[in-house]
Write an enzyme that holds these catalytic residues in place. Structure first.
Site, PDB file in Angstrom:
ATOM      1  CG  ASP A 117      -0.338  -0.484   2.511  1.00 63.47           C
ATOM      2  OD1 ASP A 117       0.844  -0.591   2.381  1.00 63.47           O
ATOM      3  OD2 ASP A 117      -1.106  -1.105   3.490  1.00 63.47           O
TER       4      ASP A 117
ATOM      5  CG  ASN B 212      -8.968  -0.929  11.814  1.00 61.22           C
ATOM      6  OD1 ASN B 212      -8.093  -1.803  11.322  1.00 61.22           O
ATOM      7  ND2 ASN B 212      -9.353   0.059  11.413  1.00 61.22           N
TER       8      ASN B 212
ATOM      9  CG  HIS C 212      -5.862  -2.085   8.778  1.00 61.66           C
ATOM     10  ND1 HIS C 212      -6.069  -0.379   9.202  1.00 61.66           N
ATOM     11  CD2 HIS C 212      -4.648  -2.354   9.115  1.00 61.66           C
ATOM     12  CE1 HIS C 212      -4.890  -0.262   9.494  1.00 61.66           C
ATOM     13  NE2 HIS C 212      -4.093  -1.166   9.564  1.00 61.66           N
TER      14      HIS C 212
ATOM     15  CD  GLU D  96      -8.916   1.167   7.536  1.00 54.56           C
ATOM     16  OE1 GLU D  96      -8.822   0.095   8.154  1.00 54.56           O
ATOM     17  OE2 GLU D  96      -8.632   2.219   7.609  1.00 54.56           O
TER      18      GLU D  96
HETATM   19  C1  F6R Z   1       1.408  -1.338   6.242  1.00 57.30           C
HETATM   20  C2  F6R Z   1       0.284  -2.054   6.353  1.00 57.30           C
HETATM   21  C3  F6R Z   1      -0.689  -2.126   7.428  1.00 57.30           C
HETATM   22  C4  F6R Z   1       0.045  -2.331   8.747  1.00 57.30           C
HETATM   23  C5  F6R Z   1      -0.853  -2.322  10.046  1.00 57.30           C
HETATM   24  C6  F6R Z   1       0.018  -2.568  11.314  1.00 57.30           C
HETATM   25  O1  F6R Z   1       1.906  -1.494   5.001  1.00 57.30           O
HETATM   26  O2  F6R Z   1      -0.399  -2.604   5.293  1.00 57.30           O
HETATM   27  O3  F6R Z   1      -1.885  -2.750   7.412  1.00 57.30           O
HETATM   28  O4  F6R Z   1       0.829  -3.545   8.438  1.00 57.30           O
HETATM   29  O5  F6R Z   1      -1.304  -1.042  10.135  1.00 57.30           O
HETATM   30  O6  F6R Z   1       0.922  -1.539  11.476  1.00 57.30           O
HETATM   31  P1  F6R Z   1       2.019  -1.464  12.695  1.00 57.30           P
HETATM   32  O7  F6R Z   1       2.944  -2.521  12.248  1.00 57.30           O
HETATM   33  O8  F6R Z   1       2.631  -0.008  12.386  1.00 57.30           O
HETATM   34  O9  F6R Z   1       1.481  -1.886  13.885  1.00 57.30           O
END
Ligand code: F6R
Length: 241
Positions: free
Chosen positions: A67, A136, A138, A143
Site C-alpha cells: 500500500d 481494527n 485491517h 478496512e
Molecule cells: C502497512 C500495512 C498495515 C500495517 C498495520 C500494522 O503496509 O499494510 O496494514 O501492517 O497497520 O501497522 P504496525 O505494524 O505499525 O502496527
C-alpha cells in the site's frame, strides 16, 4: 494456519526473517509482497544482516508493496516509498526494476490500480506476502466492512487507522485520509501468507483473526481460509489465543 508464538519482538523478527530467507533460498526469483509499519522493521533488519553475511541474495527477487498513502511525495519520510528504501532496499541488492510500489502521486489513480494488478499478474502472482495487522483488523489498508472481493483499490482511511498512524506524523491532521492498497482478494491469492503481530494492543484483534468468525468486519480473518498461512505472534499479542 500455522501459529508460532514467540517470547519477544526480537524473536518474532528473527523467525520471520528466517521464513522469508528460506523461501528466497528455494526460489531466488520469488515474488515477495512487502508490508510497512512498525511490526516488520525488525524482520527487515534481520534480512539485511543475513544479506551482509551472504546468506541471502535479492538480485532476482521481485517486490510488491501492499500500500501507499494518496497524495504523499515518495521523498516524504512518512511515505511507504521512503520507508522501504530507507529501511530495506538501500541496504540490499534489490534491483530497481524489480521494485513495485503504488504511486500515491499518480495523476490517474484508476489507471494506477489497474496497472498494479496487471504487473502482479505479469510477474506470476505473489509467492510470499508479508502482513502486519491493524488494531481494527485491517491488512494492507483494507478496512473493516470492505468486501473480500477487491483487487488493488483506493480506500478512505477510517478514523481508528488515522488515529493509530498519527504517531508517525507531526499531527493527526497531517495523516492522509486516503490510500491505495492491494485488495483482500489480491492478498489471499498469494501462495503463502506470513502475518506478524506484536504488542498487547494487538491481542484482541489477533484473537478475532484466529478464533473469530471469518468476516469483512475483521479483514485479517480471511487468512483462516488460506491453505498456507503462517502467523508469528509475540506472546503479548497472543494473550487471548
Ligand atoms: C502497512 C500495512 C498495515 C500495517 C498495520 C500494522 O503496509 O499494510 O496494514 O501492517 O497497520 O501497522 P504496525 O505494524 O505499525 O502496527
Amino acid at each position: 494456519m500455522k501459529i508460532i508464538i514467540v517470547d519477544s519482538y526480537e524473536e518474532m523478527s528473527i523467525k520471520a526473517a528466517s521464513i522469508v530467507q528460506r523461501q528466497l533460498n528455494i526460489k531466488p526469483d520469488c515474488v515477495l509482497g512487502c508490508a510497512t509499519g512498525h511490526t516488520p522493521l525488525g524482520m527487515y533488519k534481520e534480512l539485511i544482516k543475513a544479506y551482509r553475511r551472504k546468506e541471502v541474495d535479492f538480485e532476482q527477487t521481485v517486490f510488491f508493496n501492499l500500500d501507499e498513502y494518496c497524495n504523499i511525495d515518495p521523498k516524504n519520510k512518512q511515505s511507504y516509498h521512503y520507508y522501504m528504501n530507507h529501511n530495506f532496499f538501500a541496504h540490499v541488492n534489490a534491483k530497481r526494476d524489480n521494485i513495485f510500489i503504488l504511486n500515491g502521486m499518480a495523476k490517474d489513480f484508476d489507471q494506477e490500480i489497474k496497472m498494479y494488478d496487471q504487473q502482479i499478474k505479469a510477474k506470476g502472482g505473489i509467492d510470499l506476502q508479508i502482513l502486519g495487522i491493524g488494531e481494527n483488523g485491517h491488512i494492507g489498508f483494507n478496512e473493516p466492512g470492505e468486501s473480500f472481493e477487491t483487487g488493488t483499490h483506493i480506500v478512505q482511511l477510517q478514523e481508528s487507522t488515522i488515529n493509530s498512524n498519527s504517531k508517525y506524523f507531526p499531527s493527526k491532521e497531517d495523516v492522509p485520509t486516503a490510500a491505495l492498497t492491494m485488495g483482500t482478494k489480491s492478498i489471499i491469492q498469494a501462495r503463502m501468507l506470513l502475518l506478524l503481530a506484536n504488542g498487547p494492543e494487538k491481542a484482541s484483534v489477533v484473537y478475532e483473526t484466529v478464533k473469530g468468525k471469518v468476516t469483512p468486519q475483521v479483514p485479517a480473518s480471511i487468512i483462516q481460509l488460506h491453505p498456507n498461512a503462517v502467523l508469528v505472534i509475540e506472546k503479548s499479542a497472543a494473550a487471548f489465543i
